[in-house]
Design an enzyme around this catalytic site. Structure first.
Site, PDB file in Angstrom:
ATOM      1  N   LYS A 104       0.844  -1.142  -0.040  1.00  0.00           N
ATOM      2  CA  LYS A 104      -0.156  -0.116   0.133  1.00  0.00           C
ATOM      3  C   LYS A 104       0.955   1.197  -0.037  1.00  0.00           C
ATOM      4  O   LYS A 104       1.688   1.247   0.679  1.00  0.00           O
ATOM      5  CB  LYS A 104      -0.903   0.055   1.365  1.00  0.00           C
ATOM      6  CG  LYS A 104      -1.866  -1.249   1.244  1.00  0.00           C
ATOM      7  CD  LYS A 104      -2.496  -1.342   2.583  1.00  0.00           C
ATOM      8  CE  LYS A 104      -3.473  -2.549   2.632  1.00  0.00           C
ATOM      9  NZ  LYS A 104      -4.254  -2.748   4.052  1.00  0.00           N
ATOM     10  N   ALA A 136      -1.398  -8.535   9.311  1.00  0.00           N
ATOM     11  CA  ALA A 136      -0.614  -9.625   9.094  1.00  0.00           C
ATOM     12  C   ALA A 136      -0.703 -10.575  10.383  1.00  0.00           C
ATOM     13  O   ALA A 136      -0.725 -11.799  10.383  1.00  0.00           O
ATOM     14  CB  ALA A 136       0.791  -9.112   9.043  1.00  0.00           C
ATOM     15  N   LYS A 187      -5.484   5.765   3.545  1.00  0.00           N
ATOM     16  CA  LYS A 187      -5.955   5.763   5.161  1.00  0.00           C
ATOM     17  C   LYS A 187      -4.706   5.786   5.751  1.00  0.00           C
ATOM     18  O   LYS A 187      -4.891   5.862   7.154  1.00  0.00           O
ATOM     19  CB  LYS A 187      -6.717   4.440   5.016  1.00  0.00           C
ATOM     20  CG  LYS A 187      -6.068   3.076   4.624  1.00  0.00           C
ATOM     21  CD  LYS A 187      -5.333   2.282   5.815  1.00  0.00           C
ATOM     22  CE  LYS A 187      -4.229   1.128   5.253  1.00  0.00           C
ATOM     23  NZ  LYS A 187      -3.453   0.624   6.118  1.00  0.00           N
ATOM     24  N   ASP A 240     -10.606  -0.713   5.578  1.00  0.00           N
ATOM     25  CA  ASP A 240      -9.443  -0.496   5.778  1.00  0.00           C
ATOM     26  C   ASP A 240      -8.995   0.647   6.794  1.00  0.00           C
ATOM     27  O   ASP A 240      -8.185   0.554   7.718  1.00  0.00           O
ATOM     28  CB  ASP A 240      -8.451  -0.405   4.477  1.00  0.00           C
ATOM     29  CG  ASP A 240      -7.181  -0.744   4.773  1.00  0.00           C
ATOM     30  OD1 ASP A 240      -6.582  -1.516   5.972  1.00  0.00           O
ATOM     31  OD2 ASP A 240      -6.331  -0.911   3.893  1.00  0.00           O
ATOM     32  N   SER A 250      -1.627  -1.471  14.064  1.00  0.00           N
ATOM     33  CA  SER A 250      -1.236  -0.364  13.046  1.00  0.00           C
ATOM     34  C   SER A 250      -0.244   0.489  13.250  1.00  0.00           C
ATOM     35  O   SER A 250      -0.166   1.173  14.331  1.00  0.00           O
ATOM     36  CB  SER A 250      -2.776   0.432  12.609  1.00  0.00           C
ATOM     37  OG  SER A 250      -1.971   1.748  11.903  1.00  0.00           O
ATOM     38  N   ARG A 251       0.939   0.327  12.429  1.00  0.00           N
ATOM     39  CA  ARG A 251       2.177   1.060  12.605  1.00  0.00           C
ATOM     40  C   ARG A 251       2.215   2.352  12.357  1.00  0.00           C
ATOM     41  O   ARG A 251       2.739   3.273  13.044  1.00  0.00           O
ATOM     42  CB  ARG A 251       3.376   0.364  12.095  1.00  0.00           C
ATOM     43  CG  ARG A 251       3.260   0.790  10.579  1.00  0.00           C
ATOM     44  CD  ARG A 251       4.361  -0.053   9.737  1.00  0.00           C
ATOM     45  NE  ARG A 251       4.195  -1.456   9.710  1.00  0.00           N
ATOM     46  CZ  ARG A 251       4.547  -2.214   8.865  1.00  0.00           C
ATOM     47  NH1 ARG A 251       5.426  -2.002   7.824  1.00  0.00           N
ATOM     48  NH2 ARG A 251       4.227  -3.413   8.839  1.00  0.00           N
TER      49      ARG A 251
END
Ligand code: NAD
Length: 345
Positions: A104, A136, A187, A240, A250-251
């Site tokens: 992404k 993941a 996003k 998403d 979420s990083r």
């Protein structure tokens, strides 16, 4: 059927594990010989504590060996490496090959999505993108997940659907690859804002606002670029955005939290320790906003915080006090008479 995954990060290894569990012959290309050997020996990643990957997965650093005879080649490197990696693989990817991106991000200089970059570098390949609300950390455990397989080529989209679908991994198809990729990339910028809000101790109200106003601005730009509104209302759009703004995985949100707590962008990225792609896509999004005359108020403030050291508190205050407006851009003919005239508020 041989499936080749280019890249050996968290997402690549989660997908490799899923495909291996499905019985595919999976080869993973790692960007260093050392990492290929380590993966072969340890079958694990620091991102997945306690998880051992299926034994059948093969690892290599040899590009030709990685893709030779593959029915599907999946590009899964972080977005800043896509162009360089694809260029180095190009001599080994025959015309007509099926090539999928699961990355992404929008390239800062060219403003291209991942599929656009692959199409430019591999003009003879059939290109698709697979994207959606998918961490993941959950896919590697086989937890239920849904995703969208996008390609202008229907056969390609359905081939990818067949390759990946399982009782724990439901794959939808769409021809709107542009919408899928823009939703997945833009996003990440909103997730940075959601993290900043969390880091400053703001509550659920602003989180809900960032998600709904975030998809509003993403869709406004994406539709002007030629994407379908329905895609942005779907898994790779609002889906998403919800997962990335709310999840502990979420990083981009993690980096945002650290910035909200007072770190600079550079300090936050180094603390997260992985590529924070929203930082790369933020500038590109702003350039697209200018090019397509599509306002991106949240993205604009995120850019100011990231690159101009603006205080996140001030950025949020400025968002709250920006020009007054109606919530939605209804067509004048759909409005009661007294609402039709632009009152500039
Ligand atoms: N992690 C997730 O949950 C998840 C889910 C969906 C999509 N994605 C997307 O997948 C992409 C990869 O994310 P990730 O989580 O695997 O990241 P990661 O940080 O775990 O892995 C980084 C990837 O970049 C590659 N890489 C690093 N340096 C390189 C170099 N110099 N040259 C070539 N390749 C290099 C690595 O091999 C690895 O594949 C991102 O675009 C991300 O948005 C991630």
């Amino acid at each position: 059927m041989k499936i080749s995954l280019i890249g050996s990060g968290a997402w690549s290894m989660a997908l490799a594990s899923h495909l291996a569990r499905k019985g595919a012959e999976v080869t993973v290309w790692a960007h260093s010989e050392e990492e290929a050997r380590r993966l072969e020996k340890e079958r694990s990643l620091p991102a997945f504590e306690g998880i051992i990957f299926p034994k059948s997965i093969r690892y290599t650093n040899d590009k030709e060996m990685a893709v030779s005879g593959a029915a599907l080649i999946v590009f899964a490197v972080a977005s800043p490496f896509t162009r360089k990696t694809a260029e180095s693989f190009a001599p080994f990817i025959p015309c007509g090959s099926k090539v999928l991106t699961v990355t992404k991000g929008i390239e800062e200089d060219s403003l291209k999505t991942q599929a656009m970059i692959l199409t430019e570098i591999l003009p003879g390949a059939v290109i698709g993108a697979l994207s959606g609300p998918t961490h993941a950390e959950e896919v590697v455990l086989g937890l239920p997940t849904t995703i969208v397989s996008a390609s202008e080529d229907r056969e390609m989209a359905e081939f990818v659907q067949d390759v990946f679908i399982s009782d724990a991994f439901r794959v939808y198809t769409t021809p709107d690859i542009l919408g899928v990729e823009l939703g997945g990339s833009l996003k990440n910028v909103i997730a940075l804002a959601a993290g900043m809000a969390d880091g400053m101790g703001y509550g659920d109200n602003i989180k809900a606002a960032l998600i709904t106003r975030g998809i509003h601005e993403i869709a406004g730009l994406a539709i002007k670029m030629g994407a379908r509104a329905e895609t942005l209302q779907g898994l790779s759009g609002i889906g998403d955005l919800i997962v990335t703004c709310a999840s502990v995985h979420s990083r981009n949100r993690k980096a945002g939290i650290l910035i909200g707590q007072g770190m600079s962008m550079k300090e936050a990225c180094s603390e997260v320790g992985q590529i924070v792609e929203g930082v790369y896509s933020a500038k590109a999004a702003l350039a697209l906003s200018t090019k397509y005359e599509a306002p991106l108020p949240i993205t604009e403030e995120v850019n100011a915080v990231l690159f101009e050291n603006k205080d996140p508190k001030q950025a949020f205050a400025d968002l709250m006090l920006r020009d007054r407006k109606m919530e939605n851009n209804f067509r004048p003919e759909d409005l009661p008479e007294c609402w039709r005239h632009d009152s500039s508020r």
